[in-house]
Design a protein around this motif. Sequence first.
Motif, mmCIF file in Angstrom:
data_model
loop_
_atom_site.group_PDB
_atom_site.id
_atom_site.type_symbol
_atom_site.label_atom_id
_atom_site.label_comp_id
_atom_site.label_asym_id
_atom_site.label_seq_id
_atom_site.Cartn_x
_atom_site.Cartn_y
_atom_site.Cartn_z
ATOM 1 N N TYR A 62 3.269 2.279 -1.732
ATOM 2 C CA TYR A 62 3.044 1.268 -0.701
ATOM 3 C C TYR A 62 1.561 0.989 -0.535
ATOM 4 C CZ TYR A 62 7.890 1.122 0.772
ATOM 5 O OH TYR A 62 9.249 0.918 0.805
ATOM 6 N N GLU A 63 0.743 2.025 -0.556
ATOM 7 C CA GLU A 63 -0.706 1.839 -0.455
ATOM 8 C C GLU A 63 -1.232 1.010 -1.612
ATOM 9 O OE1 GLU A 63 -2.502 5.691 -0.209
ATOM 10 O OE2 GLU A 63 -2.273 5.791 1.959
ATOM 11 N N TRP A 64 -0.702 1.254 -2.813
ATOM 12 C CA TRP A 64 -1.155 0.523 -3.997
ATOM 13 C C TRP A 64 -0.879 -0.970 -3.840
ATOM 14 C CZ3 TRP A 64 0.661 -2.606 -7.853
ATOM 15 C CH2 TRP A 64 -0.163 -2.769 -8.966
ATOM 16 N N VAL A 65 0.348 -1.309 -3.426
ATOM 17 C CA VAL A 65 0.695 -2.723 -3.252
ATOM 18 C C VAL A 65 -0.135 -3.336 -2.123
ATOM 19 C CG1 VAL A 65 2.524 -4.346 -2.613
ATOM 20 C CG2 VAL A 65 2.988 -2.512 -4.243
ATOM 21 N N ASN A 66 -0.292 -2.640 -1.017
ATOM 22 C CA ASN A 66 -1.107 -3.167 0.086
ATOM 23 C C ASN A 66 -2.560 -3.352 -0.331
ATOM 24 O OD1 ASN A 66 0.871 -3.508 2.063
ATOM 25 N ND2 ASN A 66 0.827 -1.345 2.578
ATOM 26 N N ARG A 67 -3.062 -2.486 -1.186
ATOM 27 C CA ARG A 67 -4.421 -2.626 -1.709
ATOM 28 C C ARG A 67 -4.525 -3.883 -2.576
ATOM 29 N NH1 ARG A 67 -5.093 2.268 -2.864
ATOM 30 N NH2 ARG A 67 -4.293 2.234 -4.987
ATOM 31 N N GLN A 68 -3.480 -4.163 -3.373
ATOM 32 C CA GLN A 68 -3.472 -5.366 -4.198
ATOM 33 C C GLN A 68 -3.493 -6.621 -3.319
ATOM 34 O OE1 GLN A 68 -3.931 -5.001 -7.514
ATOM 35 N NE2 GLN A 68 -3.944 -2.861 -6.912
ATOM 36 N N VAL A 69 -2.769 -6.565 -2.202
ATOM 37 C CA VAL A 69 -2.751 -7.702 -1.269
ATOM 38 C C VAL A 69 -4.166 -7.950 -0.736
ATOM 39 C CG1 VAL A 69 -1.912 -8.519 0.966
ATOM 40 C CG2 VAL A 69 -0.338 -7.405 -0.600
ATOM 41 N N LYS A 70 -4.868 -6.878 -0.392
ATOM 42 C CA LYS A 70 -6.221 -7.029 0.155
ATOM 43 C C LYS A 70 -7.229 -7.462 -0.908
ATOM 44 C CE LYS A 70 -5.476 -3.825 3.881
ATOM 45 N NZ LYS A 70 -5.643 -2.476 4.381
ATOM 46 N N LEU A 71 -7.099 -6.925 -2.121
ATOM 47 C CA LEU A 71 -8.049 -7.249 -3.189
ATOM 48 C C LEU A 71 -7.823 -8.644 -3.761
ATOM 49 C CD1 LEU A 71 -8.118 -3.865 -5.140
ATOM 50 C CD2 LEU A 71 -9.913 -4.805 -3.682
ATOM 51 N N THR A 72 -6.558 -9.046 -3.890
ATOM 52 C CA THR A 72 -6.221 -10.337 -4.506
ATOM 53 C C THR A 72 -5.177 -11.063 -3.658
ATOM 54 O OG1 THR A 72 -4.590 -9.213 -5.890
ATOM 55 C CG2 THR A 72 -6.750 -9.611 -6.866
ATOM 56 N N PHE A 76 -0.153 -13.880 -5.407
ATOM 57 C CA PHE A 76 1.193 -14.422 -5.227
ATOM 58 C C PHE A 76 1.148 -15.468 -4.112
ATOM 59 C CE2 PHE A 76 2.193 -10.274 -7.076
ATOM 60 C CZ PHE A 76 3.187 -10.599 -7.985
ATOM 61 N N PRO A 77 1.821 -16.597 -4.287
ATOM 62 C CA PRO A 77 1.789 -17.647 -3.255
ATOM 63 C C PRO A 77 2.298 -17.181 -1.888
ATOM 64 C CG PRO A 77 2.686 -18.527 -5.288
ATOM 65 C CD PRO A 77 2.538 -17.040 -5.487
ATOM 66 N N HIS A 78 3.275 -16.282 -1.874
ATOM 67 C CA HIS A 78 3.784 -15.832 -0.573
ATOM 68 C C HIS A 78 2.774 -14.938 0.147
ATOM 69 C CE1 HIS A 78 5.017 -12.453 -3.109
ATOM 70 N NE2 HIS A 78 5.278 -11.749 -2.022
ATOM 71 N N TRP A 79 1.925 -14.240 -0.584
ATOM 72 C CA TRP A 79 0.852 -13.487 0.060
ATOM 73 C C TRP A 79 -0.117 -14.453 0.708
ATOM 74 C CZ3 TRP A 79 -0.798 -9.347 -4.108
ATOM 75 C CH2 TRP A 79 0.252 -8.420 -4.256
ATOM 76 N N LYS A 80 -0.467 -15.504 -0.018
ATOM 77 C CA LYS A 80 -1.396 -16.511 0.490
ATOM 78 C C LYS A 80 -0.837 -17.177 1.742
ATOM 79 C CE LYS A 80 -4.117 -20.396 -1.160
ATOM 80 N NZ LYS A 80 -4.381 -21.274 -2.297
ATOM 81 N N ALA A 81 0.490 -17.337 1.790
ATOM 82 C CA ALA A 81 1.156 -17.959 2.938
ATOM 83 C C ALA A 81 1.331 -16.998 4.110
ATOM 84 C CB ALA A 81 2.503 -18.520 2.515
#
Length: 86
Positions: A62-72, A76-81
């Motif tokens: 979970y930390e890895w995915v959350n880190r990806q959200v913060k770094l990039t 993914f378009p849904h992250w941007k939204a």
Amino acid sequence: SHAIFPKFSIIAQRLRLRIQGWLTYYGKFRKDCMRGIFYCFNERLVKWAGNKYKSMNWHQKYEWVNRQVKLTPNLFPHWKAGFIGV
């Protein structure tokens, strides 16, 4: 034999247009329903991380995915939204 896992950016590239289409079509009228869909999608990304990085425990995945959200955040378009919760 070992499974071959594509890079995270390649997964995003392959799914970008489909996700953007969902956001465009369903996001106009059913944005509340999309939260659950993208939560499940983000959970699937956590599962992918766990399969790729076998040594991670559930918390690290979970930390890895959350880190990806913060770094990039635009990966993914849904992250941007704003659908970033895992």
